[in-house]
Design a protein around this motif. Structure first.
Motif, PDB file in Angstrom:
ATOM      1  N   GLU A  73       4.389   4.565  -4.440  1.00 16.86           N
ATOM      2  CA  GLU A  73       5.224   5.265  -4.609  1.00 16.86           C
ATOM      3  C   GLU A  73       4.221   6.529  -5.209  1.00 16.86           C
ATOM      4  OE1 GLU A  73       9.433   4.791  -4.652  1.00 16.86           O
ATOM      5  OE2 GLU A  73       9.093   1.945  -5.802  1.00 16.86           O
ATOM      6  N   TYR A  74       5.323   7.236  -4.996  1.00 14.11           N
ATOM      7  CA  TYR A  74       4.514   9.299  -6.181  1.00 14.11           C
ATOM      8  C   TYR A  74       5.762   9.856  -6.369  1.00 14.11           C
ATOM      9  CZ  TYR A  74       5.018  10.676  -1.509  1.00 14.11           C
ATOM     10  OH  TYR A  74       5.735  10.516  -0.094  1.00 14.11           O
ATOM     11  N   GLU A  75       4.965  10.574  -7.514  1.00 16.02           N
ATOM     12  CA  GLU A  75       6.368  11.374  -7.918  1.00 16.02           C
ATOM     13  C   GLU A  75       5.246  12.776  -7.989  1.00 16.02           C
ATOM     14  OE1 GLU A  75       8.887  10.179 -10.994  1.00 16.02           O
ATOM     15  OE2 GLU A  75       9.959   8.814  -9.680  1.00 16.02           O
ATOM     16  N   THR A  76       6.087  13.802  -8.541  1.00 15.32           N
ATOM     17  CA  THR A  76       5.231  15.090  -9.093  1.00 15.32           C
ATOM     18  C   THR A  76       5.909  15.832  -9.660  1.00 15.32           C
ATOM     19  OG1 THR A  76       6.060  16.181  -7.539  1.00 15.32           O
ATOM     20  CG2 THR A  76       4.451  15.952  -6.653  1.00 15.32           C
ATOM     21  N   PHE A  77       5.419  16.316 -10.820  1.00 13.58           N
ATOM     22  CA  PHE A  77       5.784  16.895 -11.680  1.00 13.58           C
ATOM     23  C   PHE A  77       5.737  18.606 -11.733  1.00 13.58           C
ATOM     24  CE2 PHE A  77       6.266  19.296 -15.771  1.00 13.58           C
ATOM     25  CZ  PHE A  77       7.168  18.650 -16.739  1.00 13.58           C
ATOM     26  N   VAL A  78       5.994  19.529 -11.729  1.00 12.56           N
ATOM     27  CA  VAL A  78       5.628  20.535 -11.625  1.00 12.56           C
ATOM     28  C   VAL A  78       5.737  22.110 -13.108  1.00 12.56           C
ATOM     29  CG1 VAL A  78       5.834  22.943 -11.008  1.00 12.56           C
ATOM     30  CG2 VAL A  78       6.108  21.300  -9.096  1.00 12.56           C
ATOM     31  N   SER A  79       4.458  22.153 -13.325  1.00 11.24           N
ATOM     32  CA  SER A  79       4.332  23.236 -14.889  1.00 11.24           C
ATOM     33  C   SER A  79       4.438  24.802 -14.042  1.00 11.24           C
ATOM     34  CB  SER A  79       2.657  22.837 -15.240  1.00 11.24           C
ATOM     35  OG  SER A  79       3.126  21.276 -15.875  1.00 11.24           O
ATOM     36  N   ASP A  80       5.386  24.632 -14.893  1.00 10.40           N
ATOM     37  CA  ASP A  80       5.574  26.207 -14.906  1.00 10.40           C
ATOM     38  C   ASP A  80       4.423  27.014 -15.218  1.00 10.40           C
ATOM     39  OD1 ASP A  80       8.244  26.388 -13.630  1.00 10.40           O
ATOM     40  OD2 ASP A  80       8.807  26.982 -15.913  1.00 10.40           O
ATOM     41  N   GLY A  81       3.990  28.248 -14.546  1.00 12.95           N
ATOM     42  CA  GLY A  81       3.335  29.098 -15.143  1.00 12.95           C
ATOM     43  C   GLY A  81       3.337  29.668 -15.943  1.00 12.95           C
TER      44      GLY A  81
ATOM     45  N   SER B 187      15.227  15.851 -14.790  1.00 14.35           N
ATOM     46  CA  SER B 187      14.748  16.855 -16.841  1.00 14.35           C
ATOM     47  C   SER B 187      13.431  17.414 -15.858  1.00 14.35           C
ATOM     48  CB  SER B 187      14.786  15.744 -17.620  1.00 14.35           C
ATOM     49  OG  SER B 187      14.563  14.281 -17.007  1.00 14.35           O
ATOM     50  N   SER B 188      12.924  17.139 -15.608  1.00 16.23           N
ATOM     51  CA  SER B 188      11.778  16.927 -15.043  1.00 16.23           C
ATOM     52  C   SER B 188      10.801  17.716 -14.376  1.00 16.23           C
ATOM     53  CB  SER B 188      10.752  15.615 -14.399  1.00 16.23           C
ATOM     54  OG  SER B 188      10.807  13.503 -15.026  1.00 16.23           O
ATOM     55  N   SER B 189      11.646  18.191 -13.549  1.00 19.48           N
ATOM     56  CA  SER B 189      11.471  20.215 -12.667  1.00 19.48           C
ATOM     57  C   SER B 189      11.771  20.683 -12.850  1.00 19.48           C
ATOM     58  CB  SER B 189      12.170  18.970 -11.211  1.00 19.48           C
ATOM     59  OG  SER B 189      11.998  21.086 -10.190  1.00 19.48           O
ATOM     60  N   THR B 190      10.256  21.244 -13.554  1.00 20.75           N
ATOM     61  CA  THR B 190      10.575  22.759 -13.773  1.00 20.75           C
ATOM     62  C   THR B 190      10.170  23.950 -13.316  1.00 20.75           C
ATOM     63  OG1 THR B 190       8.311  22.338 -14.585  1.00 20.75           O
ATOM     64  CG2 THR B 190       9.206  21.504 -15.671  1.00 20.75           C
ATOM     65  N   GLY B 191      10.042  23.561 -12.399  1.00 17.89           N
ATOM     66  CA  GLY B 191       9.879  24.655 -11.523  1.00 17.89           C
ATOM     67  C   GLY B 191      11.445  25.406 -10.310  1.00 17.89           C
TER      68      GLY B 191
ATOM     69  N   ARG C 253       4.214  40.629 -17.186  1.00 13.12           N
ATOM     70  CA  ARG C 253       2.918  39.976 -17.400  1.00 13.12           C
ATOM     71  C   ARG C 253       2.920  39.713 -16.458  1.00 13.12           C
ATOM     72  NH1 ARG C 253       3.752  37.441 -22.945  1.00 13.12           N
ATOM     73  NH2 ARG C 253       1.348  36.905 -23.140  1.00 13.12           N
ATOM     74  N   LEU C 254       1.425  39.240 -16.445  1.00 10.52           N
ATOM     75  CA  LEU C 254       0.742  38.174 -15.781  1.00 10.52           C
ATOM     76  C   LEU C 254       0.855  36.697 -15.595  1.00 10.52           C
ATOM     77  CD1 LEU C 254      -2.657  40.080 -14.859  1.00 10.52           C
ATOM     78  CD2 LEU C 254      -0.428  40.078 -13.558  1.00 10.52           C
ATOM     79  N   VAL C 255       1.178  36.317 -15.243  1.00  8.67           N
ATOM     80  CA  VAL C 255       1.402  34.269 -15.072  1.00  8.67           C
ATOM     81  C   VAL C 255       1.051  33.529 -14.253  1.00  8.67           C
ATOM     82  CG1 VAL C 255       3.620  33.030 -15.360  1.00  8.67           C
ATOM     83  CG2 VAL C 255       3.954  34.866 -16.257  1.00  8.67           C
ATOM     84  N   SER C 256      -0.239  32.659 -14.765  1.00  5.31           N
ATOM     85  CA  SER C 256      -0.453  31.687 -14.349  1.00  5.31           C
ATOM     86  C   SER C 256       0.145  31.222 -13.262  1.00  5.31           C
ATOM     87  CB  SER C 256      -1.465  30.815 -15.351  1.00  5.31           C
ATOM     88  OG  SER C 256      -0.303  29.657 -15.513  1.00  5.31           O
ATOM     89  N   SER C 257      -0.368  30.259 -12.313  1.00  4.77           N
ATOM     90  CA  SER C 257       0.359  29.937 -10.624  1.00  4.77           C
ATOM     91  C   SER C 257       0.626  28.501 -11.798  1.00  4.77           C
ATOM     92  CB  SER C 257      -0.903  29.375  -9.985  1.00  4.77           C
ATOM     93  OG  SER C 257      -0.962  30.956  -9.392  1.00  4.77           O
ATOM     94  N   PRO C 258       1.691  27.830 -11.517  1.00  7.21           N
ATOM     95  CA  PRO C 258       2.636  26.852 -11.713  1.00  7.21           C
ATOM     96  C   PRO C 258       1.244  25.593 -11.449  1.00  7.21           C
ATOM     97  CG  PRO C 258       3.831  27.833 -10.420  1.00  7.21           C
ATOM     98  CD  PRO C 258       2.993  28.522 -10.045  1.00  7.21           C
ATOM     99  N   LEU C 259       1.729  24.763 -11.875  1.00 10.65           N
ATOM    100  CA  LEU C 259       0.629  23.553 -11.264  1.00 10.65           C
ATOM    101  C   LEU C 259       1.591  21.997 -11.360  1.00 10.65           C
ATOM    102  CD1 LEU C 259      -2.892  22.430 -11.491  1.00 10.65           C
ATOM    103  CD2 LEU C 259      -1.993  21.832 -13.779  1.00 10.65           C
ATOM    104  N   THR C 260       0.353  21.149 -10.134  1.00 11.31           N
ATOM    105  CA  THR C 260       1.591  20.351  -9.179  1.00 11.31           C
ATOM    106  C   THR C 260       0.538  18.977 -10.310  1.00 11.31           C
ATOM    107  OG1 THR C 260       2.575  21.058  -7.514  1.00 11.31           O
ATOM    108  CG2 THR C 260       2.246  18.559  -8.130  1.00 11.31           C
TER     109      THR C 260
END
Length: 261
Positions: A10-18, A257-261, A32-39
């Motif tokens: 199986e698989y899951e994803t976690f998105v880190s905010d910019g 608790s894991s979804s930051t997007g 301000r400029l913000v980096s792109s989110p990352l999966t």
């Protein structure tokens, strides 16, 4: 799982905010400029797991580490799809936390990593994100040409050449039809590369699900990834993390608790 049969993955994803950038540059509205989110993607079986594309700041890496720990699986491998620092600078911190982890990348990606860890940090990363990035030694070793196993399931790197940097790859998991695309595919954020047919399609891999760089970690059918383009969100339900012809699968829904997007 028997000694001869592969386990079901199986698989899951976690998105880190910019992350907000330092400096005087601003968006037209003054923000301000913000980096792109990352999966980051976790592929797992009954006991073991592979993490793809760890993030780059200390805070992001700690959050991803907590998420991996909550999975209850033993982290056996870390893989980075390409050499940009935001897809691997947190690796050393995770290796400290999870022992006996093998770190893989392609040979070309490792070359780019060495540039990013030295000149790249000095010229860009540490200027834009001062004090936020941990030490980033290059720990990756070349992934075997025939891939590696996760609980008797084959996992393979597929090199795709230049996307938003040189020596890019995707990670293919044939048994579940998954491609972890890194920056080969974008969803919900502006792409940073020219339009081109993705090698995943050109090479006939025919995945059923692609995991892109995404602001909401929605997964979508690979039939829609033949060119670089923005893919509209197919589901607006809070917590949605995928889209398939039959809708969102509960196995790929992130805990709140894991979804930051």
């Amino acid at each position: 799982m028997t000694a001869s049969a592969p386990s079901s993955l199986e698989y899951e994803t976690f998105v880190s905010d910019g992350t907000p950038r330092a400096g005087e540059e601003r968006l037209p509205n003054g923000d301000r400029l913000v980096s792109s989110p990352l999966t980051s993607t976790l592929i797992f079986g009954e006991e073991d797991a592979v993490l793809v594309d760890p993030p780059f700041t200390r805070e992001q890496t700690e959050q991803v580490g907590d998420w991996v720990e909550r999975s209850g699986r033993r982290l056996t491998h870390i893989y980075s799809t390409h050499g940009h620092g935001d897809h691997w600078f947190g690796t050393a911190e995770l290796v400290k936390r999870f022992h006996d982890v093998t770190v893989y990348a392609t040979r070309g990606t490792i070359e780019v990593m060495h540039q990013q860890a030295t000149d790249g940090r000095e010229q860009m990363w540490d200027k834009r994100f001062p004090g936020l990035i941990p030490d980033s030694p290059v720990l990756a070793q070349p992934i075997p040409a025939d891939g590696f196993q996760l609980e008797r399931n084959l996992i393979q790197a597929v090199e795709v050449g230049h996307t938003d940097t040189d020596e890019t790859s995707v990670l293919h998991v044939p048994s579940i039809g998954l491609i972890v695309a890194g920056d080969v595919a974008y969803n919900g954020v502006h792409q940073t590369s020219s339009k081109a047919a993705t090698a995943a399609c050109r090479n006939g891999l025919r995945p059923s699900i692609a995991s892109p760089r995404s602001s909401r970690a929605r997964l979508w059918p690979a039939t829609r990834t033949k060119t670089y383009r923005m893919i509209p969100p197919f589901s607006t339900e809070p917590g949605s993390t995928c889209w398939t012809p039959s809708g969102c699968s509960t196995k790929t829904r992130l805990p709140a608790s894991s979804s930051t997007g």
